[in-house]
Design an enzyme around this catalytic site. Structure first.
Site, PDB file in Angstrom:
ATOM      1  N   GLU A  58       1.875  -0.623  -5.214  1.00  0.00           N
ATOM      2  CA  GLU A  58       0.051   0.850  -5.531  1.00  0.00           C
ATOM      3  C   GLU A  58       2.169   2.376  -5.220  1.00  0.00           C
ATOM      4  O   GLU A  58       2.135   2.206  -4.606  1.00  0.00           O
ATOM      5  CB  GLU A  58      -0.063   1.137  -4.219  1.00  0.00           C
TER       6      GLU A  58
ATOM      7  N   ASP B 109       1.108  -0.763  -0.056  1.00  0.00           N
ATOM      8  CA  ASP B 109       0.305  -0.335   0.334  1.00  0.00           C
ATOM      9  C   ASP B 109       0.809   0.828  -0.600  1.00  0.00           C
ATOM     10  O   ASP B 109       1.624   1.421   0.737  1.00  0.00           O
ATOM     11  CB  ASP B 109      -0.835  -0.148   1.392  1.00  0.00           C
TER      12      ASP B 109
END
Length: 696
Positions: free
Chosen positions: A380, A344
């Site tokens: 990401e 993330d």
């Protein structure tokens, strides 16, 4: 409290380690004056012992308690200066979680005593709170992580064979009629779920965060919860809400079951920040153990650098924080047998004082690690910090989520002008972003939907987001979704609108699965699942966020299975080498041709023509690919967003013919031989044709 023997123990490994005769405790803190081990009764209610860790090697405090066994509940307290302007927030009154704890008993119970400062005081976080927080805190649990893995073997599928399925543990299972342990790891390991994934053709399931995470206070006060899990509380512990019997073996069992079905397990992990928030957040673990070391602080160390939008940013540049992250990753691979990670806000992990650096310590540490280089690593590639958008900027072996694919494909099928050339870039692996540094075409993770945003059904059913249930006045979530409601906002019984919505969904997923790169689909899209227009369901632990298995679209499910099977059976669609029209680098063989609908090659001026609505591509095995991989000769793809058109097919050599396998406008077609030199492409259709082999 009664006395208890504690010996010096060892500085490694960090955390609580059972050796068969007792437990070694080791905790990092550079600025503490002492670290105290707190032991609790079997029910966790009574603090029975406080024992200062007797030894310090460098910045690691440690001690060994003979006779302790797995199941022992414990916590920590740290004594040191409370000086926010110097970056220190020690408060001995606060029970702290061990960053290396393998299991937590529950989630924190929100109370002002969790704060290191006095809530409501005029000096706010400069004040000091003397209340004991233990009654509101979960307990850490000593665990023996040994598991009878038997013949478990990681599938280790090549990335070129991967089809990733992004799913939520509870959302996937809560409403499934044939799952016993609903909402749990054991439910995800059920025969019903495995059968669905195998028949669909999934090779890897990517789980939204399953490391222990916090329910934000503002959500609890609104009657909501942190459903997605992007507020990590413990990097080594599975979240208690997914355990049916409070045993970490349940996670291990799930992994073993998925492996037995040939499915890899990828974890979505959040190492860019913690759940403790900014200077007004709670003192749960890192802040109380060594705030100045664990977090990146501003010029005034009272405040936090917030490149993540969550209030704080972990200080990965610190060697002991980096060690914790790497130890955590290796733990999940070696002890829990996971097959990869999706990071993330991964830009944050490569952010240095001078900005993002693809050679930052985190990336260099990963790339040299003999354990972590064996598994799949997905970035990401953005955060909200300055220069945070870095698609294509990560070093190998990282794959990257490609939002350019999502947005370009959605806009092409919506009919936005000028997007034929964009689509051409996306279906060939987004070479402009990723064809460098020896990175393969599989680097691009191609998707049109993910947990963050509309579901596939909602992309074709809503023009605007509808997030009122989140309690933020519909201000949260993305406003630009490149979606289209086809004439009616939300549900409808109009058969014409339902038909065009179904065809748009077929086109979107066909584009994902017929493109070079690594495809990812969102759990439930194959069923026709809706979130009723909510494009930010992070707090919706209810029917909005759960998959509805009761009334799924059987025809669409069958079509998606066919798409995945076709990709699996055709190596041309999943090559590691990039295809390049007009660039024959190795052996002079052409591998990519762009055609006009009239059968002529595309010219430079054709790409910018405002009336251009049709893209025709002929793909072959990439130049330079070893001869053993060349098991097929050519595929011909048509993406038509314009009116009906007759497309002239490339001339087939040796009198062979083209075979039409997929037509999203006529989904019943499956292997029709084209005897005419043209193929009909209806309005808004995708066609996939294969050149017949010599022995057909």
């Amino acid at each position: 409290m009664s006395s208890m023997t504690i010996l010096g123990g060892h500085a490694a490994p960090l955390g609580a380690t059972f050796d068969g005769e007792g437990v070694n405790f080791a905790v990092f803190s550079e600025h503490a004056r002492r670290i105290t081990l707190c032991l609790f009764s079997p029910d966790g209610r009574t603090e029975t012992h406080r024992i200062d860790l007797p030894e310090r090697d460098g910045d690691v405090w440690h001690g060994y308690v003979p006779g302790l066994r797995p199941g022992q509940m414990y916590g920590l307290r740290a004594d040191g200066p409370y000086a926010p302007h110097e970056g220190h927030r020690f408060n001995y009154n606060k029970l702290l979680l061990d960053p290396y704890a393998k299991r937590l008993t529950r989630h924190p119970e929100w109370h002002d005593a969790l704060m290191g400062y006095r809530v409501g005081h005029a000096d706010i976080d400069l004040s000091f709170d003397r209340r004991d927080s233990a009654r509101y805190m979960p307990r850490c649990v000593v665990e023996d992580v040994l598991f009878a893995w038997g013949r478990d073997k990681a599938p280790r599928r090549p990335t070129s064979q991967s089809v990733i399925y992004e799913a939520h543990v509870k959302g996937m299972t809560q409403l499934h009629p044939d799952v016993q342990h609903k909402g749990k790891f054991l439910g995800l390991a059920s025969d019903a779920v495995l059968d669905h994934l195998v028949k669909l053709g999934i090779t890897a399931i990517e789980l939204l965060p399953v490391q222990a995470f916090l329910n934000d206070r503002f959500l609890i006060e609104k009657g909501l919860v942190n459903y997605w899990g992007y507020q990590t509380l413990g990097f080594f512990a599975p979240d208690p809400r997914y355990l049916a019997h409070d045993q970490i073996a349940e996670f291990q069992h799930m992994v073993a079951r998925l492996h037995s079905a040939g499915i890899e397990v990828i974890m979505d992990v959040v190492y860019n920040h913690s759940c403790e928030g900014n200077e007004l957040g709670p003192t749960l673990s890192f802040r109380g153990l060594d705030n100045r070391s664990y977090y990146r602080l501003a010029d005034d160390p009272r405040y936090y650098i917030n490149d993540t939008g969550t209030g704080n940013t972990l200080n990965i540049d610190h060697p002991m924080v980096l060690r914790m992250v790497l130890d955590s990753l290796r733990y999940w691979v070696e002890e829990m047998h996971v097959d990869g990670f999706r990071f993330d806000l991964c830009t944050t992990l490569g952010r240095t004082p001078t900005g993002f650096d693809r050679g930052a310590s985190f990336f260099d540490a990963i790339r040299q690690d003999p354990v972590l280089t064996r598994v799949k690593l997905i970035a990401e590639p953005w955060d909200i910090g300055p220069g945070g958008y870095r698609v294509g900027g990560f070093p190998p072996p990282f794959l990257e989520w490609n939002d350019k694919f999502r947005d370009g494909v959605r806009r092409f099928w919506r009919g936005d002008a000028g997007h034929v050339a964009v689509l051409a870039d996306r279906i060939t692996g987004s070479a402009l972003q990723f064809d460098h540094s020896g990175r393969p075409a599989t680097t691009s993770v191609n998707f049109v939907t993910a947990h963050d945003g509309f579901t596939l059904m909602d992309v074709v059913s809503y023009t605007q987001k509808h997030n009122e249930a989140n309690g933020e006045g519909n201000r949260d979530g993305h406003n630009d979704n490149a979606s289209d409601n086809m004439g009616v906002e939300g549900p409808t019984d109009d058969p014409k609108i339902l038909a065009v919505r179904a065809q748009r969904r077929r086109n979107l997923l066909a584009t994902v699965l017929f493109s070079q790169g690594t495809p990812m689909i969102l759990a439930g899209d194959e069923l026709g699942n809706t979130q009723w227009g909510n494009n930010n369901a992070y707090c919706q632990d209810n029917e909005i966020g759960w998959l509805d298995w009761s009334d799924y679209d059987a025809d669409f499910l069958d079509f998606v299975r066919r798409l995945i099977a076709f990709r699996r059976e055709h190596p041309i669609l999943r090559q590691k080498r990039f295809l390049h029209a007009r660039e024959r680098i190795v052996d002079g063989l052409e591998d990519l041709f762009w055609w006009r609908a009239d059968g002529r090659p595309m010219r430079d001026e054709d790409w910018g023509a405002p009336e251009l609505k049709t893209l025709c591509a002929e793909m072959r095995i990439a130049s330079g690919t070893p001869i053993y991989a060349q098991r097929e000769e050519a595929l011909f793809l048509v993406f038509n967003r314009g009116p009906d058109v007759e497309v002239k097919l490339p001339e087939a050599p040796d009198g062979r013919r083209w075979r039409l396998w997929i037509d999203t406008g006529r989904p019943e077609i499956d292997g029709k031989v084209m005897t005419l030199p043209t193929v009909f492409a209806g309005c808004e259709t995708t066609l996939m044709l294969e050149l017949e082999a010599y022995n057909d």
